[in-house]
Design an enzyme around this catalytic site. Structure first.
Site, PDB file in Angstrom:
ATOM      1  N   CYS A  88       0.809  -1.212   0.000  1.00  0.00           N
ATOM      2  CA  CYS A  88       0.000   0.000   0.000  1.00  0.00           C
ATOM      3  C   CYS A  88       0.842   1.261   0.000  1.00  0.00           C
ATOM      4  O   CYS A  88       2.017   1.244   0.354  1.00  0.00           O
ATOM      5  CB  CYS A  88      -0.872   0.060   1.249  1.00  0.00           C
ATOM      6  SG  CYS A  88      -1.905  -1.376   1.451  1.00  0.00           S
ATOM      7  N   GLY A 141       0.326   0.180  -5.201  1.00  0.00           N
ATOM      8  CA  GLY A 141      -0.926  -0.571  -5.154  1.00  0.00           C
ATOM      9  C   GLY A 141      -1.850  -0.118  -6.254  1.00  0.00           C
ATOM     10  O   GLY A 141      -2.094   1.079  -6.400  1.00  0.00           O
ATOM     11  N   ASN A 180      -0.497   1.080   5.928  1.00  0.00           N
ATOM     12  CA  ASN A 180       0.478   0.360   5.106  1.00  0.00           C
ATOM     13  C   ASN A 180       1.246  -0.578   6.025  1.00  0.00           C
ATOM     14  O   ASN A 180       1.868  -0.113   6.976  1.00  0.00           O
ATOM     15  CB  ASN A 180       1.427   1.346   4.428  1.00  0.00           C
ATOM     16  CG  ASN A 180       2.544   0.678   3.632  1.00  0.00           C
ATOM     17  OD1 ASN A 180       3.595   1.263   3.428  1.00  0.00           O
ATOM     18  ND2 ASN A 180       2.342  -0.540   3.184  1.00  0.00           N
ATOM     19  N   GLY A 181       1.181  -1.872   5.733  1.00  0.00           N
ATOM     20  CA  GLY A 181       1.899  -2.839   6.569  1.00  0.00           C
ATOM     21  C   GLY A 181       1.053  -4.062   6.807  1.00  0.00           C
ATOM     22  O   GLY A 181       0.119  -4.349   6.049  1.00  0.00           O
ATOM     23  N   TYR A 240      13.058  -3.351  -4.612  1.00  0.00           N
ATOM     24  CA  TYR A 240      12.009  -3.375  -5.643  1.00  0.00           C
ATOM     25  C   TYR A 240      10.890  -2.370  -5.459  1.00  0.00           C
ATOM     26  O   TYR A 240      10.457  -1.725  -6.412  1.00  0.00           O
ATOM     27  CB  TYR A 240      11.381  -4.778  -5.689  1.00  0.00           C
ATOM     28  CG  TYR A 240      10.118  -4.840  -6.516  1.00  0.00           C
ATOM     29  CD1 TYR A 240      10.164  -4.816  -7.906  1.00  0.00           C
ATOM     30  CD2 TYR A 240       8.870  -4.890  -5.895  1.00  0.00           C
ATOM     31  CE1 TYR A 240       8.995  -4.847  -8.664  1.00  0.00           C
ATOM     32  CE2 TYR A 240       7.704  -4.922  -6.652  1.00  0.00           C
ATOM     33  CZ  TYR A 240       7.778  -4.905  -8.030  1.00  0.00           C
ATOM     34  OH  TYR A 240       6.636  -4.933  -8.773  1.00  0.00           O
TER      35      TYR A 240
HETATM   36  P1  AMP Z   1       8.264 -13.912 -10.722  1.00  0.00           P
HETATM   37  O1  AMP Z   1       9.625 -14.395 -10.385  1.00  0.00           O
HETATM   38  O2  AMP Z   1       7.783 -14.383 -12.034  1.00  0.00           O
HETATM   39  O3  AMP Z   1       7.271 -14.281  -9.639  1.00  0.00           O
HETATM   40  O4  AMP Z   1       8.275 -12.333 -10.814  1.00  0.00           O
HETATM   41  C1  AMP Z   1       9.324 -11.579 -10.265  1.00  0.00           C
HETATM   42  C2  AMP Z   1       9.193 -10.123 -10.638  1.00  0.00           C
HETATM   43  O5  AMP Z   1       8.018  -9.564 -10.042  1.00  0.00           O
HETATM   44  C3  AMP Z   1      10.360  -9.332 -10.100  1.00  0.00           C
HETATM   45  O6  AMP Z   1      11.331  -9.177 -11.102  1.00  0.00           O
HETATM   46  C4  AMP Z   1       9.783  -8.014  -9.682  1.00  0.00           C
HETATM   47  O7  AMP Z   1       9.944  -7.061 -10.696  1.00  0.00           O
HETATM   48  C5  AMP Z   1       8.326  -8.310  -9.450  1.00  0.00           C
HETATM   49  N1  AMP Z   1       8.034  -8.429  -8.006  1.00  0.00           N
HETATM   50  C6  AMP Z   1       8.816  -8.897  -7.042  1.00  0.00           C
HETATM   51  N2  AMP Z   1       8.195  -8.881  -5.845  1.00  0.00           N
HETATM   52  C7  AMP Z   1       6.985  -8.366  -6.056  1.00  0.00           C
HETATM   53  C8  AMP Z   1       5.875  -8.082  -5.217  1.00  0.00           C
HETATM   54  N3  AMP Z   1       5.903  -8.361  -3.921  1.00  0.00           N
HETATM   55  N4  AMP Z   1       4.789  -7.503  -5.765  1.00  0.00           N
HETATM   56  C9  AMP Z   1       4.749  -7.268  -7.074  1.00  0.00           C
HETATM   57  N5  AMP Z   1       5.757  -7.535  -7.926  1.00  0.00           N
HETATM   58  C10 AMP Z   1       6.873  -8.085  -7.438  1.00  0.00           C
END
Ligand code: AMP
Length: 495
Positions: free
Chosen positions: A32, A58, A132-133, A273
């Site tokens: 969030c 989000g 958020n959390g 990320y």
């Molecule tokens: P995957 O390994 O196919 O599950 O997707 C990994 C990619 O999703 C990563 O390279 C990030 O760019 C993105 N990602 C990583 N963690 C998250 C998260 N918690 N929420 C949304 N996207 C994420």
């Protein structure tokens, strides 16, 4: 004072009455962003702008609550900020103070009731809450209030706070909000609003970011400083872990609601990320930290190659760092379609699979006949990187070397980042070599823990549980990510 859920009939995405209602808490894992304003004319426009700049935190739903000191008005719904918070809606939300929220969750709870801010009418007026959390003792608190007859309207962990605030034992106490916050365990950055004031609080470990800014005579609160810059506000400082900041007509007041902890637990995945590169999070610029990660990666996992490319946008900064450190030129081997959103962030797996192809395109002229180093931020399930390696090969890359700017994500997060269970995390059960084979890369190199923590003055102040499995706050019995049990003994106020 009346609370007016505003403009419902104008939003085609409003839920239908027949939507199934499940009153069980299923504890959606939520990512969030929160934004608050006090003392600025047309607060709703500013909150809209702030939320828009934090859309990456989000994309499933969003909402705004504002007050003019007399009436409280709110609007929320499923969808992007641009879809939910339209101009006519914003113009109806009059007032100089308010809070807003953007939200994403996966665990089957995309229903409207869960979209925040939560707004309740208490015996002493309206309270609005944006969180958020992730609260790890939410189940326990929820059961306790439900046993006592309380009716919960959402399946979010955040709702327990409004029940504590409404509890007569707390209502009658001085420093009611601080005492209520004391009962919470886990990760929380909260914005809380009554018709008179806006409050901001951060858990004692400081898991999630929350910053304070100034705009004219008014105040701004935002999960990320990028939202300050984009609203013309000047960043002042972060809300401190364990601090409750209140802004009302007498100005800004600070109090400490929790004893300081020895080590903080700032989420390092915000750096890897989640946060935007132009934000300063936990005192560090995110882009610069990611550049350092790329540079460490180049030192830890060098390889002979012709070009470095990023998986945009999440791998951009680290790819630049890798390129500069290694001397291998950076090129744009992938082009991102910016109009699709983050595919991972869509709730259902089928949408995710469908989104993968639309989001990125390879530039064959860049990669054909080349030995390519491709830099991305993380591997979660491993499906997207596998596709990307295959595309690079079919576009003519002769070697594909994958570099990841964090260690293997092997453990779920209980503090507000949406990761699947260990079984679904590819690094939960497989070695780096097994993962390399699965994704079809020539080589695979992850950033080590030393590199991950190298940009920070005190590495012990960071939570890296998703990599190490060492949880800074006990989450006993939480083998299943949806079963939240605090080891905290019975709550003192009910004994
Ligand atoms: P995957 O390994 O196919 O599950 O997707 C990994 C990619 O999703 C990563 O390279 C990030 O760019 C993105 N990602 C990583 N963690 C998250 C998260 N918690 N929420 C949304 N996207 C994420």
């Amino acid at each position: 004072m009346p609370c007016e859920p505003d403009g419902k009939q104008n939003n085609p995405k409003e839920p239908v009455q027949s939507e199934p209602i499940h009153l069980q808490s299923d504890h959606p894992k939520e990512e969030c962003g929160i934004f608050g304003v006090y003392g600025v004319e047309l607060a709703s426009g500013l909150i809209h702008r702030g939320l828009f700049s934090m859309q990456h935190r989000g994309q499933e739903g969003c909402g705004i609550v504002v007050s003019d000191g007399d009436r409280v008005r709110s609007h929320k719904g499923p969808g992007l900020v641009s879809e939910v918070l339209t101009e006519p809606t914003l113009l109806r939300l009059t007032g100089d103070r308010g809070i807003g929220h953007v939200r994403y969750s996966t665990t089957g709870s995309t229903r409207i009731q869960n979209v925040q801010p939560l707004v309740v009418e208490c015996v002493d007026g309206i309270w609005a809450v944006a969180h958020n959390g992730n609260l790890i003792n939410a189940d326990k608190l929820r059961r306790m209030y439900q046993d006592a007859g309380a009716i919960f309207q959402t399946s979010t962990d955040s709702e327990v706070l409004v029940h504590i605030l409404a509890d007569p034992m707390f209502r009658r106490r001085p420093q009611r909000v601080a005492r209520a916050l004391e009962e919470l365990r886990g990760a929380f950055s909260f914005l809380i609003m009554t018709k008179d004031c806006v409050m901001a609080a951060r858990d004692p470990h400081g898991f999630r970011p929350l910053s304070i800014g100034r705009l004219g005579d008014g105040y701004i609160f935002a999960s990320e400083t990028c939202a300050m810059a984009q609203t013309g506000a000047e960043y002042i400082r972060d809300v401190e872990p364990g601090e409750l900041v209140t802004v009302d007509e007498t100005g800004l007041h600070s109090s400490i609601f929790a004893d300081p902890v020895t080590n903080k637990a700032h989420c390092v995945f915000e750096m890897v990320y989640f946060a935007r590169p132009d934000s300063v999070v936990f005192g560090k610029n995110v882009h610069q930290v990611r550049m350092q990660y790329g540079s460490w990666l180049a030192k830890e996992h060098p390889v002979d190659a012709d070009i470095v490319i990023a998986v945009p946008d999440s791998g951009n900064s680290a790819a630049l760092g890798y390129s500069r450190e290694s001397g291998i030129p950076l090129d744009f081997g992938f082009i991102r379609n910016h109009y699709i959103g983050r595919t991972f962030i869509m709730p259902q797996a089928d949408k995710r699979a469908a989104g993968v192809d639309l989001k990125l395109a390879v530039v064959p002229e860049v990669v054909r006949g080349k030995r390519v180093i491709v830099v991305d931020d993380s591997i979660v399930r491993g499906t997207t990187v596998r596709h990307r390696v295959a595309w690079l090969r079919s576009a003519g890359a002769i070697e594909v070397h994958v570099r990841i700017s964090c260690p293997p994500v092997a453990h779920p997060c209980f503090y507000g980042i949406d990761f699947p269970t260990s079984e679904e995390l590819i690094a939960g059960g497989q070695s780096v070599e097994e993962i390399r084979k699965f994704i079809g890369a020539d080589t695979l190199g992850y950033l080590g823990e030393e590199g991950l923590l190298s940009p920070f003055g005190n590495p012990n102040d960071y939570c890296k549980a998703c990599f190490s499995g060492e949880y800074p706050l006990e989450v006993g019995g939480m083998g299943d990510k949806n079963r939240l049990e605090s080891l905290n003994p019975e709550l003192p106020f009910r004994q």
